[in-house]
Design a protein around this motif. Sequence first.
Motif, short mmCIF file in Angstrom:
data_model
loop_
_atom_site.label_atom_id
_atom_site.label_comp_id
_atom_site.label_asym_id
_atom_site.label_seq_id
_atom_site.Cartn_x
_atom_site.Cartn_y
_atom_site.Cartn_z
N GLY A 3 1.13 -1.35 0.07
CA GLY A 3 0.11 0.05 0.03
C GLY A 3 1.02 1.23 -0.09
N VAL A 4 0.47 2.24 -0.69
CA VAL A 4 1.13 3.45 -0.77
C VAL A 4 0.21 4.72 -0.16
N ILE A 5 0.68 5.21 0.81
CA ILE A 5 -0.13 6.28 1.56
C ILE A 5 0.66 7.76 1.35
N GLN A 6 0.22 8.73 0.80
CA GLN A 6 0.30 10.26 0.66
C GLN A 6 -0.34 10.91 1.14
N ARG A 7 0.04 12.18 1.82
CA ARG A 7 -0.73 13.20 2.52
C ARG A 7 -2.07 12.73 3.20
N GLY A 8 -1.89 11.73 3.87
CA GLY A 8 -2.92 10.93 4.56
C GLY A 8 -4.04 10.15 4.13
N GLU A 9 -3.75 9.94 2.56
CA GLU A 9 -4.64 9.21 1.87
C GLU A 9 -3.89 7.87 1.42
N LEU A 10 -4.85 6.78 1.03
CA LEU A 10 -4.19 5.60 0.61
C LEU A 10 -4.50 5.63 -0.85
N ILE A 11 -3.43 5.70 -1.65
CA ILE A 11 -3.33 6.08 -2.98
C ILE A 11 -3.47 4.91 -3.63
N LEU A 12 -2.94 3.65 -3.18
CA LEU A 12 -2.76 2.44 -4.08
C LEU A 12 -2.59 1.15 -2.92
#
Length: 302
Positions: free
Chosen positions: A202-211
């Motif tokens: 899983g990839v998280i960026q700025r508090g959102e799980l983007i993938l």
Amino acid sequence: MLSIRNLSKTYASGFSALKDVSLDIAPGEIFALLGPNGAGKTTLISIVCGLVRPTGGSATIGGHDILHDYRAARALVGLVPQELTTDAFETVFATVSFSRGLFGKPRDPARIEQILRDLSLWDKKDNKIITLSGGMKRRVLIAKALSHEPRMLFLDEPTAGVDVELRHDMWRVVRGLRDKGVTIILTTHYLEEAEEMADRIGVIQRGELILVEEKRALMQKLGRKHLILELAEPVAAVPPALAAFGLERSEDGTTLTFAYDGGPSRVGDLLRELPAAGVQVRDLKTEESSLEDIFVGLVRGK
């Protein structure tokens, strides 16, 4: 084993550390959570482990709600934090045994011995923690997290700043735990660790799980492969007959590079067209995107 629904965390300052995150993790799975510093990885782990209260959403561990049934949920979890927080003047054996007792588990010296041996700590069992190196202290944190036989283990940057030996010990221990049905959730800046061990990423960026994707599917879907043709004679330009392949010519004209994805490719078509285009190949090689390449591309593109 872990079910997260619309989990959010907004602090009093207005900063949103997590934004509507949903995720399911199966028993016995190794899940790698990747993201740059400040992306929300530690916040997510801290909420699930009961260290931080969410602003919204819910999470269950083994069917137990982390807020309404927190004792049962927490008993299933082992946490290895980023920070080296240990009882400085206790011995290694004593502090690991004490951690087991905190969860109401009966004394089991044989199990503690096995954990310490697995982490190459047995010869340090009588040493006070204050005398240990940073890498040894991190091993102790891992031993403490395993002391009560958790069904799910969180590893928050477990090998940051430690030696290669510990990293390989850690990989071996993690695989052994997975074989016993323990669910592993790993955050790491060493992307080769995720590539080596994870079932899903899983990839998280700025508090959102983007993938969230199965590792092999991710590598195939987003990875790029390159066929590099080393030419017998330099070319001044890409031959018109090969224009449809989108080849890249090196500055000195000695190589042509063909980029393609993990699916069906036109490599065979290209190789068949080379003689007709007057291109003679001296050698060829292939290169493939690593997980690090994919991760950097995802984060920069968000």
